[in-house]
Every structure is written in structure tokens, then in C-alpha cells.
Design a protein around this motif. Sequence first.
Motif, PDB file in Angstrom:
ATOM      1  N   GLY A   4      57.125  64.140  54.003  1.00  0.00           N
ATOM      2  CA  GLY A   4      58.673  64.319  53.983  1.00  0.00           C
ATOM      3  C   GLY A   4      59.103  62.612  54.676  1.00  0.00           C
ATOM      4  N   VAL A   5      57.256  62.073  54.880  1.00  0.00           N
ATOM      5  CA  VAL A   5      57.707  60.447  56.047  1.00  0.00           C
ATOM      6  C   VAL A   5      58.201  59.630  54.491  1.00  0.00           C
ATOM      7  CG1 VAL A   5      56.104  59.067  57.085  1.00  0.00           C
ATOM      8  CG2 VAL A   5      56.263  61.190  57.527  1.00  0.00           C
ATOM      9  N   PRO A   6      58.862  58.145  55.200  1.00  0.00           N
ATOM     10  CA  PRO A   6      59.599  57.431  53.861  1.00  0.00           C
ATOM     11  C   PRO A   6      58.495  56.982  54.356  1.00  0.00           C
ATOM     12  CG  PRO A   6      61.074  57.010  56.137  1.00  0.00           C
ATOM     13  CD  PRO A   6      60.020  58.458  56.135  1.00  0.00           C
ATOM     14  N   VAL A   7      58.520  55.336  52.752  1.00  0.00           N
ATOM     15  CA  VAL A   7      57.164  54.671  52.277  1.00  0.00           C
ATOM     16  C   VAL A   7      58.106  53.619  52.241  1.00  0.00           C
ATOM     17  CG1 VAL A   7      55.369  54.544  51.596  1.00  0.00           C
ATOM     18  CG2 VAL A   7      55.562  56.577  52.346  1.00  0.00           C
ATOM     19  N   THR A   8      57.435  52.700  52.357  1.00  0.00           N
ATOM     20  CA  THR A   8      58.149  51.046  51.891  1.00  0.00           C
ATOM     21  C   THR A   8      56.950  50.251  51.234  1.00  0.00           C
ATOM     22  OG1 THR A   8      58.114  50.058  54.129  1.00  0.00           O
ATOM     23  CG2 THR A   8      60.059  50.895  52.864  1.00  0.00           C
ATOM     24  N   TRP A   9      57.557  49.216  50.332  1.00  0.00           N
ATOM     25  CA  TRP A   9      55.812  48.705  50.107  1.00  0.00           C
ATOM     26  C   TRP A   9      56.301  46.714  50.060  1.00  0.00           C
ATOM     27  CZ3 TRP A   9      51.475  51.355  48.276  1.00  0.00           C
ATOM     28  CH2 TRP A   9      52.000  53.046  48.385  1.00  0.00           C
ATOM     29  N   SER A  10      55.192  46.173  49.784  1.00  0.00           N
ATOM     30  CA  SER A  10      55.374  44.220  50.295  1.00  0.00           C
ATOM     31  C   SER A  10      54.306  43.690  49.908  1.00  0.00           C
ATOM     32  CB  SER A  10      56.085  43.978  52.229  1.00  0.00           C
ATOM     33  OG  SER A  10      55.534  44.714  52.915  1.00  0.00           O
ATOM     34  N   VAL A  11      54.447  42.477  49.972  1.00  0.00           N
ATOM     35  CA  VAL A  11      53.357  42.035  49.289  1.00  0.00           C
ATOM     36  C   VAL A  11      53.203  40.368  49.701  1.00  0.00           C
ATOM     37  CG1 VAL A  11      52.577  42.507  47.027  1.00  0.00           C
ATOM     38  CG2 VAL A  11      53.970  40.994  47.533  1.00  0.00           C
ATOM     39  N   ASN A  50      51.781  38.943  37.827  1.00  0.00           N
ATOM     40  CA  ASN A  50      52.444  36.994  37.514  1.00  0.00           C
ATOM     41  C   ASN A  50      51.271  36.193  36.967  1.00  0.00           C
ATOM     42  OD1 ASN A  50      55.181  38.450  37.962  1.00  0.00           O
ATOM     43  ND2 ASN A  50      55.309  37.699  40.101  1.00  0.00           N
ATOM     44  N   LYS A  51      50.677  36.418  37.461  1.00  0.00           N
ATOM     45  CA  LYS A  51      49.130  35.199  37.224  1.00  0.00           C
ATOM     46  C   LYS A  51      47.916  35.658  37.879  1.00  0.00           C
ATOM     47  CE  LYS A  51      50.173  32.942  41.648  1.00  0.00           C
ATOM     48  NZ  LYS A  51      50.634  31.355  42.364  1.00  0.00           N
ATOM     49  N   LYS A  52      46.994  35.132  37.220  1.00  0.00           N
ATOM     50  CA  LYS A  52      45.952  35.488  37.925  1.00  0.00           C
ATOM     51  C   LYS A  52      45.936  35.229  39.450  1.00  0.00           C
ATOM     52  CE  LYS A  52      40.514  34.135  37.205  1.00  0.00           C
ATOM     53  NZ  LYS A  52      39.923  32.982  36.152  1.00  0.00           N
ATOM     54  N   GLY A  53      44.884  36.042  39.942  1.00  0.00           N
ATOM     55  CA  GLY A  53      44.445  35.724  41.515  1.00  0.00           C
ATOM     56  C   GLY A  53      44.583  37.462  42.190  1.00  0.00           C
ATOM     57  N   SER A  54      44.605  37.582  43.626  1.00  0.00           N
ATOM     58  CA  SER A  54      44.542  38.800  44.531  1.00  0.00           C
ATOM     59  C   SER A  54      45.470  37.748  45.617  1.00  0.00           C
ATOM     60  CB  SER A  54      42.898  38.878  45.026  1.00  0.00           C
ATOM     61  OG  SER A  54      42.755  37.733  45.860  1.00  0.00           O
ATOM     62  N   VAL A  55      45.790  39.916  45.780  1.00  0.00           N
ATOM     63  CA  VAL A  55      47.475  39.927  47.105  1.00  0.00           C
ATOM     64  C   VAL A  55      46.724  41.286  47.521  1.00  0.00           C
ATOM     65  CG1 VAL A  55      48.419  41.262  45.330  1.00  0.00           C
ATOM     66  CG2 VAL A  55      49.688  39.621  46.789  1.00  0.00           C
ATOM     67  N   LYS A  56      47.158  41.397  49.162  1.00  0.00           N
ATOM     68  CA  LYS A  56      47.294  42.479  49.470  1.00  0.00           C
ATOM     69  C   LYS A  56      48.279  42.714  49.918  1.00  0.00           C
ATOM     70  CE  LYS A  56      43.328  41.657  53.197  1.00  0.00           C
ATOM     71  NZ  LYS A  56      43.574  41.039  54.915  1.00  0.00           N
ATOM     72  N   VAL A  57      48.305  44.268  48.964  1.00  0.00           N
ATOM     73  CA  VAL A  57      49.851  44.985  49.092  1.00  0.00           C
ATOM     74  C   VAL A  57      49.659  45.893  50.649  1.00  0.00           C
ATOM     75  CG1 VAL A  57      50.937  47.046  48.156  1.00  0.00           C
ATOM     76  CG2 VAL A  57      49.492  44.803  46.523  1.00  0.00           C
TER      77      VAL A  57
END
Length: 289
Positions: A153-160, A180-187
Amino acid sequence: PAQFRAVKTGVGFGTREIGRANCLRAMLIEPCSAVCAEGDEVVVLDTTYHIAAKGKIDVAGLFRKAAGSQYAKINKYAVDDKKVASVNSKGVVTGKGNGTVVVTGYQKTGKVKKEIARVKITVSKPVFKFTRDLTYEGAELYAGDFISNLPEGVPVTWSVPKSKYPVVAIDAQTGRIIANKKGSVKVTCLIGEGKYAAKYTATLKVKLPKIKASQTVKLGKTKKITLSGVSKYTAVTWELDPEAAGKLEIIPTGKTNIVKVKALQASDVPLKLTAIVDGREYDVEIQIK
């Protein structure tokens, strides 16, 4: 025979446990309508609250609503399992590990502690890790499929991280990610709301597979064929064109992005080998000499 009697104090807030001596006294004098002195009551919140490890909850605020004037007496907080959660002097609980704790508010005078209120907090320790890559521009996945053991029951939100042209785009509410393109990203996954939310991150890679389009193998020999730009998480399927049947043999190597091919018969025309990743085909023409 009961050790205490529970009486409702307010809708959704909790119950009050009346001490044994007062309960017995009330039963002797006025068994059905007796109410003990306020000073002998313990406010017990009916609801079990849920947080993530590293997340927080303001228990003092919960007690303030449920205990009324009794709240002012609380000057000490404690948890019954410090491996699951901790509580500071202001009544803010921080989750640490999986489990359920009882958080108690006391009135402490010298060495004497008097219980005023208590509540149960269940802590869940999430695991967040991407076990696949995105393999082409426009490829997508849902971040929520890669996090487990979320608190109920705890809300979750996401971002980069913000960028003019980010590696991926993400929907903050649904966790849908598009490459979108080649690379790495922290979510980043925020579990909870505001300053008390728990923060978890995982690295997602966008890789664009490549293969050398034309290769040669000697008759009776083997040659290693590599699909580059993929990780161990990426599933790769290899297929030979029907024209290559009986002329080339695929030999697995233990790595999905690398195979060996053996030339079994001569061929006047190039033979096609195809690597398939996420429904996309990467062809290589093999000439037997």
C-alpha cells in the motif's frame, strides 16, 4: 479472567487497554459501563503501518492523533526489534530490515517507564536490479517488473537524471521506460512520500547489437561468430537459412551472443546465419572456402 479490557477511543485510531486491577475493580462495582482513570490507559493503534527499509514514518504524529491529551506525557520511544527498525527521540521510525516491530511511546520518570501508546510497523526491504538490457531505440520495459518485496500500500514513483537528450524516457507513475539512445542510466525508485520516502537505484543499459555482415570459414573448419553490444542478460537465438542446411553447423559456446559455425560442405553462394534479439534480426553472410 481477562488481563485487560479494550475500549474504542475513536474511529480508525485504536483501542485503550485498561490495567488488570482497574478492570477487576470495575467488574465488581459496575461491570458493563466502567471506565478506568485516563492515567491507567494504554492507547493501541488498530492499524499496522507499512514502510520500506530506509523509509521513515512519524509515529509521534500517529500517537498525537490517537492518544489525545495523553500524548503530551510521551518523552521516550522504543522498538522491540532494532534489526527491523530504529526510532529517534522525536518518534520518527526508520526501517532497516524485513519484519514487524512494535513501537512504544513511554512516559519516563527517573528509572520508571509508563507505557502510553503503541503501534505495529511492518518493514519490507526491496530488491531492485535490472536483469535485462534494452537492445534498440524504442525498446521498452517496466521498471516495476525488476523490483521485489515492496511494502504493502505504499506509493512508488520513478525517475532518471534530467538531460536534454536522456538515454531513456520514463513515466514517473507507471515506471514505463523507452530507450532513446545507447548508454547507461541510473533509475531511481522512491517508495513513500516526501522526506520520509526510501530511495533505491538500479543501473539500466541500452545496448545496440552489431555483427560483422560478411565472414569466411574454411571447409572442414570452425569459426567463431560474435554478436557484440549485448550483455549476459540478453537472450540471443541463432538460426541458419534453409539453404545452409547440411552445409553449416551451429556449435553453442555457452554464451548466448557467441556461436561457432563449422563448414561441412562447399557452397558456391554465401550462406546466411541470423542472430535474433528481442524480435530483431541481425544477419551475417558466410562464405565457405
